[in-house]
Design an enzyme around this catalytic site. Structure first.
Site, PDB file in Angstrom:
ATOM      1  N   ARG A 106      -6.257  28.021  -3.294  1.00  0.00           N
ATOM      2  CA  ARG A 106      -5.379  29.192  -3.526  1.00  0.00           C
ATOM      3  C   ARG A 106      -5.660  29.807  -4.888  1.00  0.00           C
ATOM      4  O   ARG A 106      -5.647  31.026  -5.057  1.00  0.00           O
ATOM      5  CB  ARG A 106      -3.906  28.761  -3.430  1.00  0.00           C
ATOM      6  CG  ARG A 106      -3.436  28.528  -2.001  1.00  0.00           C
ATOM      7  CD  ARG A 106      -2.095  27.797  -1.992  1.00  0.00           C
ATOM      8  NE  ARG A 106      -1.077  28.490  -2.719  1.00  0.00           N
ATOM      9  CZ  ARG A 106      -0.071  27.881  -3.371  1.00  0.00           C
ATOM     10  NH1 ARG A 106       0.037  26.568  -3.361  1.00  0.00           N
ATOM     11  NH2 ARG A 106       0.818  28.589  -4.020  1.00  0.00           N
ATOM     12  N   HIS A 119      12.646  18.531 -10.912  1.00  0.00           N
ATOM     13  CA  HIS A 119      11.363  19.239 -10.990  1.00  0.00           C
ATOM     14  C   HIS A 119      11.566  20.631 -11.569  1.00  0.00           C
ATOM     15  O   HIS A 119      12.519  21.323 -11.220  1.00  0.00           O
ATOM     16  CB  HIS A 119      10.751  19.365  -9.586  1.00  0.00           C
ATOM     17  CG  HIS A 119       9.437  20.065  -9.575  1.00  0.00           C
ATOM     18  ND1 HIS A 119       8.258  19.440  -9.905  1.00  0.00           N
ATOM     19  CD2 HIS A 119       9.107  21.358  -9.306  1.00  0.00           C
ATOM     20  CE1 HIS A 119       7.262  20.305  -9.830  1.00  0.00           C
ATOM     21  NE2 HIS A 119       7.759  21.477  -9.470  1.00  0.00           N
ATOM     22  N   SER A 162       4.013  23.675  -1.314  1.00  0.00           N
ATOM     23  CA  SER A 162       3.195  22.929  -2.268  1.00  0.00           C
ATOM     24  C   SER A 162       4.081  22.042  -3.153  1.00  0.00           C
ATOM     25  O   SER A 162       3.844  20.834  -3.307  1.00  0.00           O
ATOM     26  CB  SER A 162       2.412  23.937  -3.126  1.00  0.00           C
ATOM     27  OG  SER A 162       1.897  23.340  -4.273  1.00  0.00           O
ATOM     28  N   LYS A 175       5.063  17.442  -2.497  1.00  0.00           N
ATOM     29  CA  LYS A 175       4.914  16.389  -3.511  1.00  0.00           C
ATOM     30  C   LYS A 175       6.258  15.727  -3.801  1.00  0.00           C
ATOM     31  O   LYS A 175       6.343  14.514  -3.989  1.00  0.00           O
ATOM     32  CB  LYS A 175       4.324  16.991  -4.795  1.00  0.00           C
ATOM     33  CG  LYS A 175       2.860  17.403  -4.610  1.00  0.00           C
ATOM     34  CD  LYS A 175       2.305  18.163  -5.787  1.00  0.00           C
ATOM     35  CE  LYS A 175       2.793  19.578  -5.838  1.00  0.00           C
ATOM     36  NZ  LYS A 175       1.986  20.555  -6.505  1.00  0.00           N
ATOM     37  N   ASP A 188      -2.275  19.076  -0.581  1.00  0.00           N
ATOM     38  CA  ASP A 188      -1.822  20.113  -1.519  1.00  0.00           C
ATOM     39  C   ASP A 188      -2.824  20.291  -2.647  1.00  0.00           C
ATOM     40  O   ASP A 188      -3.093  21.415  -3.081  1.00  0.00           O
ATOM     41  CB  ASP A 188      -0.440  19.777  -2.082  1.00  0.00           C
ATOM     42  CG  ASP A 188      -0.075  20.769  -3.178  1.00  0.00           C
ATOM     43  OD1 ASP A 188       0.063  21.956  -2.861  1.00  0.00           O
ATOM     44  OD2 ASP A 188       0.018  20.364  -4.359  1.00  0.00           O
TER      45      ASP A 188
HETATM   46  N1  URA Z   1       3.503  24.461  -8.565  1.00  0.00           N
HETATM   47  C1  URA Z   1       2.941  23.813  -7.527  1.00  0.00           C
HETATM   48  O1  URA Z   1       2.881  22.603  -7.498  1.00  0.00           O
HETATM   49  N2  URA Z   1       2.465  24.568  -6.498  1.00  0.00           N
HETATM   50  C2  URA Z   1       2.521  25.906  -6.464  1.00  0.00           C
HETATM   51  O2  URA Z   1       2.092  26.525  -5.504  1.00  0.00           O
HETATM   52  C3  URA Z   1       3.100  26.564  -7.568  1.00  0.00           C
HETATM   53  C4  URA Z   1       3.588  25.795  -8.596  1.00  0.00           C
END
Ligand code: URA
Length: 456
Positions: free
Chosen positions: A170, A84, A185, A189, A163
């Site tokens: 947010r 990621h 966050s 995932k 999320d």
């Molecule tokens: N990428 C995400 O998935 N969440 C965040 O809060 C910041 C970057």
């Protein structure tokens, strides 16, 4: 005693530590819409200002992971490794590192995202390949990973739905830039996507969430702790994002650059980082005893052409046209292009870190000292390559080739960057917006260090 949001907000506002039950109450209630936006916003702001400790951050991550499907990849044999990136400009590393790791025998069951705002997304890039499908039925997804070693699909809406809702809130309540909120966050995932181990590419610099290295290191450490506490071996690498990765920023042009890398002829920075991250994936996937051995195996997969052949088969398997690998004219082609040239107008408006412009001297050499990387991302979006709001259509052929990067020597008349797209006005506007992305210097400048540190 029954829980209520006013008590939870009050506790966090006054700097208290939330219990697991309180965190779950918030996450579940916001997901099922029994908690309204205004209370969720107040709690997010309290968390933003008063912070969460490691235990709270882990509990928040787990609650968000459990808000939707948790993919079970146990049907696929081997140690599955995910990768990621926290988001960058011109970041096509997954398209190179994924096939490299898969060619070394590491199963890659990857769910990726689309681009939004100034950062791109792997799914948009892959979809620029004619015919390429990024949705697969679960059985087909597992079968492809088992047989070919790699599948890349769009992230389903059922992965960490909490999320999705919290991130959207947010975004509009000025609560994005908090360590616990960002790490929970991202990791919710990753944990829900089902792989056994995770390699994180944490970007720092002008085009990244974290501009300075210490903040990026804290984010990396927090995410590694979350991953390892959840039983997934996690390693993070801090990498530079003060300029685009490679030269191409867009979709089809990034795919072409990734293919060039798999042929061994792409830009050095993309190749170096892809081999490093693939090496880590090979190591975490149990196919090498060390990172060095992992990197050596990845290099062998590159040199032998095995990784390129994996990429070709990935395209075929997901219904794309594999002939694009040999014939780039089969990729979407832009109808218009425009060059950003170092001329009097550009030079006299440019920022300098050392020395000054002399528009009369056409032979004078300048060095690229800085690039406004975020502006490159925004300008690329404005060529048509990106979207301002979710689900907006994009122009797969659009984007920017950044010819000159930090440390390069330039003089009057040189082409600094080329802008592409099917909408002539968008291309011209994007170029106009990006006239002053370069800061120049009269003294030579060193390129920034690409791989800064590795954190386990
Ligand atoms: N990428 C995400 O998935 N969440 C965040 O809060 C910041 C970057």
């Amino acid at each position: 005693m029954s829980l209520n949001m006013i008590d939870i907000i009050t506790k966090k506002r006054d700097g208290g530590k939330l219990t697991n039950e309180e965190i779950q109450f918030f996450v579940n209630g916001y997901t099922d819409e029994s908690i309204p936006d205004y209370q969720a916003s107040a709690l997010l702001m309290a968390i933003f200002l008063k912070h969460m400790d490691e235990e709270e951050t882990l509990q928040l991550t787990q609650a968000m992971r459990d808000s939707g499907d948790v993919v079970d990849l146990s049907r696929v044999s081997g140690i599955k490794v995910d990768k990621h990136s926290t988001g960058g400009i011109g970041d096509k590393i997954t398209l190179v590192a994924g096939p490299l790791a898969a060619a070394c025998g590491v199963p890659i069951a990857k769910m990726s995202g689309r681009g939004l705002g100034f950062t791109g997304g792997t799914i948009d890039k892959l979809e620029s390949i004619p015919g390429f499908q990024t949705t697969l039925e679960p059985d087909d997804f597992f079968k492809q990973v088992d047989e070919l070693g790699i599948a890349i699909i769009g992230q389903s809406g059922h992965i960490a739905p909490a999320d999705k809702k919290i991130y959207a809130l947010r975004d509009v309540t000025a609560t994005v830039g908090n360590l616990s909120l960002i790490s929970s966050s991202i990791m919710s995932k990753k944990l829900a996507a089902g792989s056994d181990a995770i390699v994180l590419d944490v970007k720092c610099g002008k085009g990244a969430f974290m501009e300075n290295e210490d903040d990026a290191a804290k984010l990396a450490e927090t995410m590694c702790k979350i991953g390892n506490s959840a039983g997934k071996r996690t390693i993070a690498v801090l990498t530079d994002m003060n300029q685009p990765l490679g030269h191409a920023v867009g979709n089809s042009i990034e795919v072409i650059e990734a293919i060039e890398c798999l042929k061994g002829t792409g830009p050095d920075d993309v190749l170096t980082l892809s081999l490093y991250l693939a090496g880590l994936m090979v190591y975490l996937g149990g196919k090498a005893e060390s990172l060095e051995e992992g990197e050596k195996l990845a290099k062998e997969a590159l040199d032998s052409g095995t990784a390129l052949s994996v990429f070709r088969r990935l395209i075929t398997s997901q219904e794309g046209n594999p002939r694009v690998v040999d014939d780039y004219s089969l990729m979407p082609r832009p109808a218009h292009q425009a060059d950003l040239i170092l001329n009097k107008e550009v030079l006299s408006g440019s920022k300098f870190v050392c020395g000054e412009a002399d528009v009369a001297d056409t032979s004078k050499v300048y060095y690229i000292a800085e690039i406004d990387n975020q502006r490159v991302g925004i300008a690329s979006q404005h060529t048509g390559a990106g979207r301002a709001v979710k689900d907006e259509p994009i122009d797969p052929s659009a984007g920017i080739i950044v010819h000159k990067k930090i440390g390069d020597a330039v003089k009057m008349g040189d082409v600094l960057a080329t802008f592409y797209g099917n909408d002539e006005a968008k291309v011209a506007n994007a170029l106009q917006e990006a006239m002053h992305i370069y800061t120049l210097s009269e003294a030579p400048v060193e390129a920034p260090l690409l791989i800064k540190r590795t954190i386990e």
